[in-house]
Each structure stands twice: as C-alpha cells, then as structure tokens.
Design a protein around this motif. Sequence first.
Motif, PDB file in Angstrom:
ATOM      1  N   ALA A   1      51.431  28.270  40.905  1.00  0.00           N
ATOM      2  CA  ALA A   1      49.970  28.608  40.767  1.00  0.00           C
ATOM      3  C   ALA A   1      49.505  28.623  42.183  1.00  0.00           C
ATOM      4  CB  ALA A   1      49.353  27.448  40.043  1.00  0.00           C
ATOM      5  N   LYS A   2      49.723  27.646  43.180  1.00  0.00           N
ATOM      6  CA  LYS A   2      49.314  27.602  44.620  1.00  0.00           C
ATOM      7  C   LYS A   2      49.696  28.693  45.198  1.00  0.00           C
ATOM      8  CE  LYS A   2      49.490  22.446  45.071  1.00  0.00           C
ATOM      9  NZ  LYS A   2      50.139  21.264  45.681  1.00  0.00           N
ATOM     10  N   ALA A   3      50.886  29.352  45.257  1.00  0.00           N
ATOM     11  CA  ALA A   3      51.372  30.674  45.826  1.00  0.00           C
ATOM     12  C   ALA A   3      50.207  31.527  45.423  1.00  0.00           C
ATOM     13  CB  ALA A   3      52.590  30.866  45.736  1.00  0.00           C
ATOM     14  N   ARG A   4      50.029  31.829  44.224  1.00  0.00           N
ATOM     15  CA  ARG A   4      48.985  32.944  43.539  1.00  0.00           C
ATOM     16  C   ARG A   4      47.733  32.749  44.153  1.00  0.00           C
ATOM     17  NH1 ARG A   4      50.300  31.972  38.874  1.00  0.00           N
ATOM     18  NH2 ARG A   4      48.488  31.284  37.803  1.00  0.00           N
ATOM     19  N   ALA A   5      47.248  31.656  44.071  1.00  0.00           N
ATOM     20  CA  ALA A   5      46.016  31.081  44.541  1.00  0.00           C
ATOM     21  C   ALA A   5      45.671  31.528  46.107  1.00  0.00           C
ATOM     22  CB  ALA A   5      45.512  29.814  44.605  1.00  0.00           C
ATOM     23  N   ALA A   6      46.710  31.446  46.894  1.00  0.00           N
ATOM     24  CA  ALA A   6      46.496  31.609  48.285  1.00  0.00           C
ATOM     25  C   ALA A   6      46.717  33.452  48.277  1.00  0.00           C
ATOM     26  CB  ALA A   6      47.593  31.006  49.056  1.00  0.00           C
ATOM     27  N   PHE A   7      47.404  33.915  47.641  1.00  0.00           N
ATOM     28  CA  PHE A   7      47.428  35.489  47.457  1.00  0.00           C
ATOM     29  C   PHE A   7      46.313  36.039  46.968  1.00  0.00           C
ATOM     30  CE2 PHE A   7      49.356  39.339  46.051  1.00  0.00           C
ATOM     31  CZ  PHE A   7      50.135  39.725  46.728  1.00  0.00           C
ATOM     32  N   ARG A   8      45.582  35.269  46.074  1.00  0.00           N
ATOM     33  CA  ARG A   8      44.493  36.065  45.665  1.00  0.00           C
ATOM     34  C   ARG A   8      43.437  35.937  46.792  1.00  0.00           C
ATOM     35  NH1 ARG A   8      41.994  33.907  41.101  1.00  0.00           N
ATOM     36  NH2 ARG A   8      41.093  35.849  40.342  1.00  0.00           N
ATOM     37  N   ARG A   9      43.148  34.783  47.347  1.00  0.00           N
ATOM     38  CA  ARG A   9      42.054  34.692  48.285  1.00  0.00           C
ATOM     39  C   ARG A   9      42.170  35.693  49.565  1.00  0.00           C
ATOM     40  NH1 ARG A   9      43.196  28.940  47.696  1.00  0.00           N
ATOM     41  NH2 ARG A   9      44.888  29.134  49.487  1.00  0.00           N
ATOM     42  N   ARG A  10      43.347  36.150  49.841  1.00  0.00           N
ATOM     43  CA  ARG A  10      43.709  37.246  50.654  1.00  0.00           C
ATOM     44  C   ARG A  10      43.576  38.569  50.172  1.00  0.00           C
ATOM     45  NH1 ARG A  10      48.950  38.222  54.781  1.00  0.00           N
ATOM     46  NH2 ARG A  10      48.243  39.562  55.949  1.00  0.00           N
ATOM     47  N   PHE A  11      44.072  38.974  49.051  1.00  0.00           N
ATOM     48  CA  PHE A  11      44.289  40.351  48.637  1.00  0.00           C
ATOM     49  C   PHE A  11      43.314  40.542  47.467  1.00  0.00           C
ATOM     50  CE2 PHE A  11      48.371  39.185  50.578  1.00  0.00           C
ATOM     51  CZ  PHE A  11      48.080  40.255  51.631  1.00  0.00           C
ATOM     52  N   CYS A  12      42.556  39.922  46.855  1.00  0.00           N
ATOM     53  CA  CYS A  12      41.480  39.992  45.827  1.00  0.00           C
ATOM     54  C   CYS A  12      40.226  39.798  46.310  1.00  0.00           C
ATOM     55  CB  CYS A  12      41.885  39.177  44.651  1.00  0.00           C
ATOM     56  SG  CYS A  12      43.314  39.320  43.673  1.00  0.00           S
ATOM     57  N   GLU A  13      39.895  40.198  47.668  1.00  0.00           N
ATOM     58  CA  GLU A  13      38.629  39.667  48.045  1.00  0.00           C
ATOM     59  C   GLU A  13      37.559  40.294  47.861  1.00  0.00           C
ATOM     60  OE1 GLU A  13      37.453  39.410  52.979  1.00  0.00           O
ATOM     61  OE2 GLU A  13      39.269  40.311  52.516  1.00  0.00           O
ATOM     62  N   TYR A  14      37.538  41.569  47.381  1.00  0.00           N
ATOM     63  CA  TYR A  14      36.649  42.529  47.277  1.00  0.00           C
ATOM     64  C   TYR A  14      36.359  42.827  45.599  1.00  0.00           C
ATOM     65  CZ  TYR A  14      36.312  43.040  52.161  1.00  0.00           C
ATOM     66  OH  TYR A  14      36.428  42.987  53.492  1.00  0.00           O
ATOM     67  N   ASP A  15      37.493  42.640  44.879  1.00  0.00           N
ATOM     68  CA  ASP A  15      37.577  43.122  43.579  1.00  0.00           C
ATOM     69  C   ASP A  15      36.641  41.755  42.615  1.00  0.00           C
ATOM     70  OD1 ASP A  15      39.125  45.228  44.048  1.00  0.00           O
ATOM     71  OD2 ASP A  15      41.094  44.222  43.667  1.00  0.00           O
ATOM     72  N   ASP A  16      35.979  42.227  42.071  1.00  0.00           N
ATOM     73  CA  ASP A  16      34.804  41.559  41.113  1.00  0.00           C
ATOM     74  C   ASP A  16      34.576  41.951  39.709  1.00  0.00           C
ATOM     75  OD1 ASP A  16      33.045  43.080  42.146  1.00  0.00           O
ATOM     76  OD2 ASP A  16      31.767  41.387  43.013  1.00  0.00           O
ATOM     77  N   GLY A  17      34.799  43.158  39.426  1.00  0.00           N
ATOM     78  CA  GLY A  17      34.211  44.063  38.298  1.00  0.00           C
ATOM     79  C   GLY A  17      33.157  44.956  38.565  1.00  0.00           C
ATOM     80  N   ARG A  18      32.829  44.962  39.679  1.00  0.00           N
ATOM     81  CA  ARG A  18      31.684  45.869  40.233  1.00  0.00           C
ATOM     82  C   ARG A  18      31.983  46.977  41.284  1.00  0.00           C
ATOM     83  NH1 ARG A  18      26.133  42.976  39.739  1.00  0.00           N
ATOM     84  NH2 ARG A  18      25.044  45.206  39.448  1.00  0.00           N
ATOM     85  N   ALA A  19      33.270  46.842  41.491  1.00  0.00           N
ATOM     86  CA  ALA A  19      33.690  47.944  42.692  1.00  0.00           C
ATOM     87  C   ALA A  19      33.239  49.455  42.205  1.00  0.00           C
ATOM     88  CB  ALA A  19      35.042  48.056  42.995  1.00  0.00           C
ATOM     89  N   ALA A  20      33.187  49.816  41.050  1.00  0.00           N
ATOM     90  CA  ALA A  20      32.900  51.228  40.799  1.00  0.00           C
ATOM     91  C   ALA A  20      31.538  51.650  40.970  1.00  0.00           C
ATOM     92  CB  ALA A  20      33.488  51.644  39.429  1.00  0.00           C
ATOM     93  N   GLU A  21      30.707  50.688  40.596  1.00  0.00           N
ATOM     94  CA  GLU A  21      29.263  50.617  40.654  1.00  0.00           C
ATOM     95  C   GLU A  21      28.828  50.885  41.913  1.00  0.00           C
ATOM     96  OE1 GLU A  21      25.324  48.319  39.771  1.00  0.00           O
ATOM     97  OE2 GLU A  21      27.195  47.556  39.054  1.00  0.00           O
ATOM     98  N   ARG A  22      29.551  49.726  42.936  1.00  0.00           N
ATOM     99  CA  ARG A  22      29.151  50.201  44.522  1.00  0.00           C
ATOM    100  C   ARG A  22      29.463  51.288  45.011  1.00  0.00           C
ATOM    101  NH1 ARG A  22      30.319  44.102  43.996  1.00  0.00           N
ATOM    102  NH2 ARG A  22      32.462  44.658  44.346  1.00  0.00           N
ATOM    103  N   VAL A  23      30.539  51.901  44.666  1.00  0.00           N
ATOM    104  CA  VAL A  23      31.087  52.993  45.282  1.00  0.00           C
ATOM    105  C   VAL A  23      30.144  54.144  44.850  1.00  0.00           C
ATOM    106  CG1 VAL A  23      32.930  54.823  45.060  1.00  0.00           C
ATOM    107  CG2 VAL A  23      33.537  52.330  45.626  1.00  0.00           C
ATOM    108  N   VAL A  24      29.830  54.459  43.420  1.00  0.00           N
ATOM    109  CA  VAL A  24      29.126  55.243  42.986  1.00  0.00           C
ATOM    110  C   VAL A  24      27.600  55.266  43.817  1.00  0.00           C
ATOM    111  CG1 VAL A  24      27.634  56.324  40.897  1.00  0.00           C
ATOM    112  CG2 VAL A  24      30.276  55.646  40.888  1.00  0.00           C
ATOM    113  N   ARG A  25      27.098  54.190  43.900  1.00  0.00           N
ATOM    114  CA  ARG A  25      25.572  53.993  44.158  1.00  0.00           C
ATOM    115  C   ARG A  25      25.640  54.115  45.751  1.00  0.00           C
ATOM    116  NH1 ARG A  25      21.820  51.790  40.979  1.00  0.00           N
ATOM    117  NH2 ARG A  25      22.650  50.377  39.012  1.00  0.00           N
ATOM    118  N   ARG A  26      26.729  53.983  46.584  1.00  0.00           N
ATOM    119  CA  ARG A  26      26.818  54.206  47.983  1.00  0.00           C
ATOM    120  C   ARG A  26      27.051  55.681  48.287  1.00  0.00           C
ATOM    121  NH1 ARG A  26      26.624  55.428  52.593  1.00  0.00           N
ATOM    122  NH2 ARG A  26      27.355  54.242  54.245  1.00  0.00           N
TER     123      ARG A  26
END
Length: 745
Positions: free
Chosen positions: A691-716
């Motif tokens: 779990a600790k390894a996964r948490a560190a990995f998520r902090r680095r590589f899940c930085e911008y994924d939050d469920g609203r990526a498609a909306e930001r791309v379409v609006r921009r």
Amino acid sequence: MPEPDSQTPALSVVVHGPDVQGHLAALLDSLDAHPLTGTEVIVAAVGDWARETAERHTPAFTVLPLPEGAADSAARAAGAARARGRWLHFVRAKDGLPAGAVRRVAEHTAALPDTVDVLLLDHVRSTWRTTSLPSPDGPRLARAGRADLALDTAAGLLRLTPLLGNRAVRADFWRAHERLLTTDAEPFAATAALLLADRVACLPLPALEDRRLRPESLPPLTPEQWYALIERHELLLDLAEGREEHRDDARPAVYATLYDLMVRDCLRTYARSGMPDDVAREFFRRASDAVRRRRPSGLKTPAGLEGVRRSLLEEGAFGRYHALQAANRARRTVKKAVRTGRRRAGTRLRTLQYRRALAAPLDPHLAVFSAYWARGVACNPAAVAAKLAELAPHIHPVWVVTDRNAALLPPGTDHVVPGTRRYWEVLARAKYLVNNVNFPDAVVKRPGSVHLQTHHGTPLKQMGVDQMPYPAAARGLNFQALLERVDRWDFSVSANSHTTRMWQRAYPSGYVSLDHGYPRNDVFYTAGAEQVRAVRERLGIAPGRRAILYAPTHRDYEAGWTPRLDLAALADRLGEETILLVRGHYFYEGAASPLAGLRRTGRIIDVSSYDPVEDLCLAADALVTDYSSIMFDYANLDRPIVVHADDWETYRTTRGVYFDLMAEAPGPVARTQEELTELLTTDAWRDERAAKARAAFRRRFCEYDDGRAAERVVRRVFLGEDERALPPVLPLAERTPAPSPEAIA
C-alpha cells in the motif's frame, strides 16, 4: 602568479537554466560519476523540474533554486555570485560535458598566468538525430596554439562558435565586466568576453557538448528579437572600436572580422528564419542600414553569388534579393522533383482528390477522431468524443475505422474507411483532428485547423526520438517523418508532470501541453458500484470471486507473443476462487493466440479482444503486469498492483526506460513465477508495504487524473475557454475512486 589558496577551487562549473527536454539528469550524473579534485559544481536550477533533478546530487553539488521562467542571465549571475573558484565554466542545463573535460579544464586553468582572462575550448555538437559530432573550431584552436595570445594578433578566434560553454573565464575578469556580460544573448556575451580580454589562451580539446534543440520545439522569435540581432552586432563593433581607438590604422583586423560576421549572420538569418513578410522586409532594411554605416574603408566585396548577395544587402534592394532567393529555391525544387520521379497512378489520384478537398473551406463543426491506427472507438479519443457530444453537440464527430473493425462500431457511429474518397474529404475539411497515435504523413496541417494528440499511456519505456539508440525499438522508424507528424500537433494531453516532460523530450516541437489528465481515466472516478457489478457480470465473474487482470506489454526483441507465465499452473495454485483475466497486447491482434489451448474453464478468460480496457480494470481486484503503461492507469483505482519482471535487465537494455521501475514500482515485484505465486497466495500483494509503494506511485503518476480530464480538454480545445477558467484538478486526497469488487460484494 600568486600561490593558490588550498581552500579555493581552481574551477567552478556553473550549470544553469531550466531542465529543457530532460537533459539535466544526464549532465549531472556525468559530473557526479567521477571525483572532481579542485572543482566545485553549482547548479542554478530554474523551475521545479531542474530543482528536483539537481537536489538528487546534494550535498556534492550546491543547488540554487530559481523560479520558473528565470532568465539565463539571472541564472548565470546567481551561479557566479556563489562560485568560489578562480575560473568559471558556464554550462547550460540542456548541454553535456565530454568525459574528462572538467578535469582537463581545471588542470589547464590552474597553470595559466593571471594575465590570461579567457581560455577558449573546443566542443562537440549533438542534435536529436546525431551525437558528438566534431565542431569546426578544433583546427582553428590548434593553429592558434596554447600560449596566451592578444586578440589583435589572432582575430580569427572571433569566428569560433559564440558559446559561453566553449570558454572558461577568470572569475575576477567576469566580475569586473559582469554588467556588460550579464545578458540573455549568449552569442553577444561570448564574443564580448573576447573583446574585453587582455590575453586569451586555447585548449584544443572538447570541453562541451553543445546540444542543439530542435528549432520546432522552441518558442517562435518575436520581431523585436529578430531586430535585436542587428543591434547586438553593432554593440560588438562599438566594443571593437573602443579597443582599437589608439591605433593609427583605421578599423583593423578585429573590426573587419566582426563586420564580416555581422553581414554573414544577417544574410543567413534572413534566408533561413522564415520571418513573416513584413518582419523580413523591416529586418532587411535595418540590416542594410547597419551594413552601409559600418563598412570598413577599402573592404573588397567577395566574388560570386556571395558577393551578389552582399551588394544587394548594402543597396537595400529587398525586391531583387527576394527574387534571387525565390529563383534559387525554384531551382532546388525542380532538381528534387526530377530526383523523386513520377508517382504511381494511385498516389496521384489520391493526391488530386485530397488537393481538391483542401481547396474547400474548413468546416468549424467537423471533428475527425481516430484511435490505435483506426481500430475503433477507444481510449482517450473516445472519452473526448463522449464529452464533446455533451458539451458541444454542434460539432459532428467522424471516426476513422478500418473496414475490418467497422462492424464493431456502436450503432449510429459516423465513420470513414482509410483511403476512400470521403476519408480524404473529411481529413481535409475538418477543423479538429483527434488521435492517440498519428494521422498519415500525407495529412496537411491547414491554417486554422486544430490537431489534438491524446497519446495512449504514460511512458516507462523510451519513446519518440529517444528510441534512436535502441535498434530493436527503432527498427523501421523514420524519425524525420515522425517529427514532421509531431509538428502538426497543436495540443498534447498529459496525465502527470513526468509524462509532460518526457513528451517534450521524445517529441520536441512547439505544441501546447494540456496537463489535464487522461480522459479515458475519468471512468475510474465516475463509475459506481452498479457499473463495476455490470462489467463483472458481462465477463462471467461470480460475486465473491477474486479477479486478477494479467496484462503484459509488447517486447521489441520478440517476434510474437509468448506468455512469460505458465498460466494454467498459476491458475491451479491460486485456486477455484480466483479468475485470471488475460489480455495480450493489441500489437498481436490477428495472430494465433497462445491462449487458444487454455480452455475457458471459468478460471482463465482471454480478454485480449475485449474493449474498452477500462472495463477490465474496473472488474479486476488486482493487476499483474510487467512494463505495460496500464499500471499507471490502474493505479487511479488504488487497488493492488504486482509487477512480474523476469526480464527487466533485457527489456531495459533493448528498449530503454525513463526510470528504474524496480526501485519505484507501484507494488511488490516478482522476478520469477515462483515469487509471483508466493505473493498472490499470501497477503503480500496487498499488505501495508504494498500500500505504501502504491501511494507513492499514485502521488507521482496520477497527478492530473480526477474524473474531469475530458471536460477540461473539451472546454480548452473545442470551446476555446481560458486555461484559468477550467475546472481545477482535485487534490489526490480528495478523490474517490470507483468502489472495488470486494467493497461491493
């Protein structure tokens, strides 16, 4: 020469600037690899990426963090202010240092008399396609010799490549003239240092790797920046006059050399810069005025075409010079056409159809989508298209899909088949072109069109031009053609800052990075229990049974897919309550599946052809992979990940990687099938350490994924909204991933 202070370094290497395209790490690693006796290293790191990279080398190096956007001159000044060495060697963060260069420079400067202000060095040159080519400066340095010289007797040294990195300067001399030398115009500072020096010395050994960044990856110059080039040359001529005013002969060798360099630079810049017409005309006018006013008396005009060019520039004959340039360009075009020969009839027909379509105006309400070389509605383009239908229904999507895959499209999907007449028509007329790979080379980037590159993963393996040193990965790739495709991109989507930086390095061009997250990963935060349950039901996974998704990646050094696990034996060891979902890489689509012999017993399911892959992630309790980018996407779900890396050394050597997965894995690592089985039959696959390894990995590589990526791309991209008005990225701690199968059982 005074005795050196034992506490004072002979040389201060000042590394400065932003970590452009990720080259700083290699530079600092090379400096850190060998002890640097009598030398200190100071890193004036501009921006967070450079600071993070440099801080890995503390306390061996002194790190001076500077804000994002700090100018080169400010970074050099900060480094020089902290330096303690008697000599300074400025090295830009994008450049490199040949092996042993620092030691040789330190030893040579330690032996120089205090009368020498500048030590001139040779260098090598690298680009995205070449490495360590010799510079043209070596022979000139060798002819000058190593003894200290007066510039008046060696004016030819002014023709050396004007870099601060190919010269070391005495610290006291630098500080005495720092006000003049502290400028963002490096060629000016490099030449001015020579003009201000009393004596110079030469060391004809390479002491710098000048890494030339691809011009298309740099911001375009403004008109003021073009005009400033002429002003800088005039300032250098002023300096030359100042040093020569005591001489009887008017404007001797130093001035004449600088004048010649100004004329050459103006002509070359005008010819190669691609300035807009109005800027080119004004640049030519200003250059003509400077060339006339500054011309030394008695100077002879060269013979031949070069002389014609110079005469036209002096006369200010913009129209005639432009006509001469156009005529030369036309001759080259004709010669190229003759060499190329006639095209085949089919290609001519396609070209004719496409050209006719290109003559029609762009359709602002038409968007063309494609994914995975026209395999269907999938990945980031599919998520963008779905959100586009919601937020901008006035824009009509057309998918590019092969004839074979067209039957699998959702009902009502408007599509075209590659090579057909309508295919070329929509590619020519669509304002928006969206792909997770690239459109064909023949596609033209029209003014006003918008090309959106969504990509299809976070890079562990090296990509783009970084593949060049790896024959297995580079086989069959035309990197020049690749970069010409990249030059069509207006926007590049990224899921994390690591990806943003690696794309800048692997695909050096002038696109805008959209640090908005991967749209395909939105579902990992928007899906609820019912969606997870429905996917598992479609796959035939009974409630309460554990599902493990096994998704290995492609290997460039293998001709086909050979599973690296005995899947039947693994399934037997895991027991009746565990189901293996096995997904082969899409590169092997159409080949005979090695899973064909494993009957669907209810414990091994071949999901290689199942789309979308995001559904498989939602259905799985855990992921087992090797080096596939699916691990970065799956980490958004905050579910266990196990890495099976039986051939890591081979993969890393033959493919190249951007970081050491073994040291930064998202969970436990198994090097053999026995180790993998042990992990999965105990709690090690999901214990506290995992779990600790996964948490560190998520902090680095899940930085911008939050469920609203498609909306930001379409609006921009499609609605043209300002970046600052987009929904902000939700902090990782505030996100709620889709519920796990265990939670909804």
